[in-house]
Scaffold this motif. Structure first.
Motif, PDB file in Angstrom:
ATOM      1  N   ALA A 201       9.312  -3.576  -4.518  1.00  0.00           N
ATOM      2  CA  ALA A 201       8.769  -4.425  -3.453  1.00  0.00           C
ATOM      3  C   ALA A 201       7.763  -3.651  -2.602  1.00  0.00           C
ATOM      4  O   ALA A 201       6.683  -4.170  -2.272  1.00  0.00           O
ATOM      5  N   ALA A 202       8.103  -2.414  -2.241  1.00  0.00           N
ATOM      6  CA  ALA A 202       7.188  -1.600  -1.436  1.00  0.00           C
ATOM      7  C   ALA A 202       5.893  -1.327  -2.195  1.00  0.00           C
ATOM      8  O   ALA A 202       4.794  -1.365  -1.614  1.00  0.00           O
ATOM      9  N   VAL A 220       0.745 -13.824  -4.671  1.00  0.00           N
ATOM     10  CA  VAL A 220       1.565 -13.513  -5.851  1.00  0.00           C
ATOM     11  C   VAL A 220       2.331 -12.213  -5.633  1.00  0.00           C
ATOM     12  O   VAL A 220       3.543 -12.117  -5.919  1.00  0.00           O
ATOM     13  N   PHE A 221       1.618 -11.198  -5.125  1.00  0.00           N
ATOM     14  CA  PHE A 221       2.280  -9.924  -4.826  1.00  0.00           C
ATOM     15  C   PHE A 221       3.408 -10.127  -3.816  1.00  0.00           C
ATOM     16  O   PHE A 221       4.516  -9.606  -3.986  1.00  0.00           O
ATOM     17  N   ALA A 222       3.117 -10.867  -2.739  1.00  0.00           N
ATOM     18  CA  ALA A 222       4.102 -11.058  -1.678  1.00  0.00           C
ATOM     19  C   ALA A 222       5.306 -11.850  -2.167  1.00  0.00           C
ATOM     20  O   ALA A 222       6.456 -11.518  -1.837  1.00  0.00           O
ATOM     21  N   ASP A 223       5.066 -12.891  -2.950  1.00  0.00           N
ATOM     22  CA  ASP A 223       6.178 -13.701  -3.467  1.00  0.00           C
ATOM     23  C   ASP A 223       7.091 -12.876  -4.362  1.00  0.00           C
ATOM     24  O   ASP A 223       8.323 -12.989  -4.295  1.00  0.00           O
ATOM     25  N   GLU A 224       6.479 -12.045  -5.206  1.00  0.00           N
ATOM     26  CA  GLU A 224       7.296 -11.195  -6.077  1.00  0.00           C
ATOM     27  C   GLU A 224       8.078 -10.167  -5.246  1.00  0.00           C
ATOM     28  O   GLU A 224       9.250  -9.874  -5.530  1.00  0.00           O
ATOM     29  N   ALA A 225       7.431  -9.634  -4.205  1.00  0.00           N
ATOM     30  CA  ALA A 225       8.124  -8.678  -3.328  1.00  0.00           C
ATOM     31  C   ALA A 225       9.296  -9.343  -2.622  1.00  0.00           C
ATOM     32  O   ALA A 225      10.387  -8.770  -2.518  1.00  0.00           O
ATOM     33  N   LEU A 226       9.097 -10.572  -2.140  1.00  0.00           N
ATOM     34  CA  LEU A 226      10.190 -11.295  -1.481  1.00  0.00           C
ATOM     35  C   LEU A 226      11.335 -11.555  -2.436  1.00  0.00           C
ATOM     36  O   LEU A 226      12.515 -11.481  -2.055  1.00  0.00           O
ATOM     37  N   SER A 227      11.010 -11.855  -3.684  1.00  0.00           N
ATOM     38  CA  SER A 227      12.049 -12.061  -4.692  1.00  0.00           C
ATOM     39  C   SER A 227      12.839 -10.774  -4.919  1.00  0.00           C
ATOM     40  O   SER A 227      14.073 -10.800  -5.020  1.00  0.00           O
ATOM     41  N   GLY A 247       9.274  -8.299   6.480  1.00  0.00           N
ATOM     42  CA  GLY A 247       8.249  -8.566   7.482  1.00  0.00           C
ATOM     43  C   GLY A 247       6.859  -8.257   6.968  1.00  0.00           C
ATOM     44  O   GLY A 247       5.902  -9.003   7.209  1.00  0.00           O
ATOM     45  N   SER A 248       6.718  -7.166   6.218  1.00  0.00           N
ATOM     46  CA  SER A 248       5.419  -6.810   5.641  1.00  0.00           C
ATOM     47  C   SER A 248       4.967  -7.849   4.622  1.00  0.00           C
ATOM     48  O   SER A 248       3.768  -8.159   4.521  1.00  0.00           O
ATOM     49  N   ALA A 249       5.913  -8.392   3.855  1.00  0.00           N
ATOM     50  CA  ALA A 249       5.566  -9.427   2.886  1.00  0.00           C
ATOM     51  C   ALA A 249       5.059 -10.678   3.599  1.00  0.00           C
ATOM     52  O   ALA A 249       4.068 -11.292   3.179  1.00  0.00           O
ATOM     53  N   PHE A 250       5.712 -11.058   4.676  1.00  0.00           N
ATOM     54  CA  PHE A 250       5.265 -12.230   5.439  1.00  0.00           C
ATOM     55  C   PHE A 250       3.904 -11.987   6.086  1.00  0.00           C
ATOM     56  O   PHE A 250       3.074 -12.901   6.163  1.00  0.00           O
ATOM     57  N   THR A 252       1.554 -10.225   4.803  1.00  0.00           N
ATOM     58  CA  THR A 252       0.563 -10.287   3.722  1.00  0.00           C
ATOM     59  C   THR A 252       0.067 -11.704   3.495  1.00  0.00           C
ATOM     60  O   THR A 252      -1.115 -11.923   3.186  1.00  0.00           O
ATOM     61  N   VAL A 253       0.934 -12.695   3.671  1.00  0.00           N
ATOM     62  CA  VAL A 253       0.557 -14.090   3.415  1.00  0.00           C
ATOM     63  C   VAL A 253       0.314 -14.858   4.709  1.00  0.00           C
ATOM     64  O   VAL A 253       0.175 -16.083   4.699  1.00  0.00           O
ATOM     65  N   GLY A 254       0.259 -14.145   5.846  1.00  0.00           N
ATOM     66  CA  GLY A 254      -0.087 -14.802   7.100  1.00  0.00           C
ATOM     67  C   GLY A 254       1.022 -15.588   7.762  1.00  0.00           C
ATOM     68  O   GLY A 254       0.758 -16.411   8.648  1.00  0.00           O
ATOM     69  N   ARG A 255       2.267 -15.345   7.376  1.00  0.00           N
ATOM     70  CA  ARG A 255       3.403 -16.034   8.007  1.00  0.00           C
ATOM     71  C   ARG A 255       3.891 -15.165   9.166  1.00  0.00           C
ATOM     72  O   ARG A 255       4.937 -14.534   9.124  1.00  0.00           O
ATOM     73  N   TYR A 256       3.108 -15.160  10.249  1.00  0.00           N
ATOM     74  CA  TYR A 256       3.342 -14.222  11.339  1.00  0.00           C
ATOM     75  C   TYR A 256       4.646 -14.474  12.105  1.00  0.00           C
ATOM     76  O   TYR A 256       5.348 -13.510  12.437  1.00  0.00           O
ATOM     77  N   PRO A 257       5.021 -15.713  12.424  1.00  0.00           N
ATOM     78  CA  PRO A 257       6.325 -15.912  13.090  1.00  0.00           C
ATOM     79  C   PRO A 257       7.487 -15.404  12.255  1.00  0.00           C
ATOM     80  O   PRO A 257       8.434 -14.816  12.791  1.00  0.00           O
ATOM     81  N   ASP A 258       7.432 -15.629  10.926  1.00  0.00           N
ATOM     82  CA  ASP A 258       8.496 -15.119  10.056  1.00  0.00           C
ATOM     83  C   ASP A 258       8.487 -13.590  10.033  1.00  0.00           C
ATOM     84  O   ASP A 258       9.551 -12.951   9.985  1.00  0.00           O
TER      85      ASP A 258
END
Length: 321
Positions: A201-202, A220-227, A247-250, A252-258
């Motif tokens: 993930a890192a 795609v990178f972020a979704d795989e990292a979250l998985s 938090g870093s994965a979120f 990456t995809v602009g989900r700042y509150p998450d």
């Protein structure tokens, strides 16, 4: 040592010992609570006058252990806990010395002496490390004490009877050790599997941050990292680094509150300059500048030279100009 650089000479331990002594002086009798040192030390270093006057080795993380078993037990469990800890180490040694003084059997004397030397080694080791926090060492100490008690209690008359059961006892001991090995191996294998998922993930998140990828590719990178993080959390739910990477994965995809929520969870479990700077970045991205400044300020109070926190502070200063 000649230059009196005690922090470097002790691999960063000396200032931690000093601050832990100050923490102990506040609650010397009852302590601050079991397993509370990591979080308490961070805030004590960041917010107290004594903490501000001490310089630690520069690092993105924060000290989670004292690297001295006696000081950590005293800080967490107070003087009563320390006295109990000392008695558990000292009483078997003192009892052994009395037994060896009158021991006539050289074989028994040898084994009692060797086992006691092992216990003394653990006692000395506790001055600069935390061996009792390591599962394998803990099993070793229990085994050492059990053997010591056996030889101490075994009289000359009993030794002939005990010899009759040597084979059976050996088989039982081997079976017990095998079961213990399997149990410890299973736990360690789960941790290894979780760490492997965290490493992947890192790596994915780092690739997404440094490469020239499109938004879709980064997703795609972020979704795989979250998985991967989800899989790690299932295997080892108590690993707080999961929340930091999530938090870093979120981010990456602009989900700042998450991302803020994940970094907050990480900061509660493992407060450190790195996590707090990540939290500040999420606040900045979500245009919550006051909260970002609070997080950066706390990170810099603990480690004034942490580069990412310094960069975030300067960026916030430019935004306010």
């Amino acid at each position: 040592v000649q230059q009196k650089e005690w922090s470097i000479a002790t691999a960063g331990r000396q200032p931690v010992y000093k601050l832990t002594g100050s923490m102990i002086s506040e609650k010397p009798l009852v302590g601050r609570g079991l397993n509370s040192f990591g979080e308490d030390f961070f805030y004590y270093k960041a917010e107290s006058e004594a903490g501000q006057s001490v310089r630690l080795l520069s690092q993105p993380g924060a000290f989670r252990e004292v690297h001295n078993e006696y000081l950590q037990v005293w800080a967490e469990l107070g003087l009563l806990g320390l006295l109990l800890f000392l008695s558990l180490l000292a009483i078997p040694v003192l009892r052994t010395i009395l037994i060896l003084r009158d021991e006539k059997d050289e074989q028994r004397g040898y084994w009692i002496g060797m086992l006691t030397i092992g216990l003394i080694f653990i006692s000395v080791d506790c001055l600069a490390f935390f061996p009792l926090h390591v599962s394998v060492t803990a099993f070793y100490i229990v085994f050492l004490l059990a053997c010591l008690r056996f030889f101490q209690d075994l009289s000359q008359e009993e030794s002939r009877i005990a010899a009759m059961f040597t084979r059976r006892n050996t088989l039982v001991a081997v079976a017990g050790l095998l079961l213990l090995t399997v149990g410890v191996g299973y736990v360690q294998a789960r941790k290894w599997a979780a760490n492997r998922q965290l490493e992947v993930a890192a790596f994915l998140l780092e690739r997404a941050s440094v490469g020239t990828y499109t938004a879709a590719q980064k997703r795609v990178f972020a979704d795989e990292a979250l998985s991967r993080l989800q899989a790690a959390e299932v295997v080892a739910p108590l690993m707080p680094v999961v929340h930091n990477l999530r938090g870093s994965a979120f981010m990456t995809v602009g989900r700042y509150p998450d991302a803020i929520e994940s970094y907050q969870e990480a900061a509660q479990r493992i407060p450190s300059p790195e996590v707090l700077t990540n939290l500040a970045a999420a606040y900045i991205a979500n245009r919550e500048f006051d909260k970002a400044e609070e997080a950066v300020t706390l990170a810099l109070r603990y480690e004034p030279a942490y580069p990412k926190a310094v960069g975030a502070r300067d960026y916030l200063a430019r935004l306010r100009e």
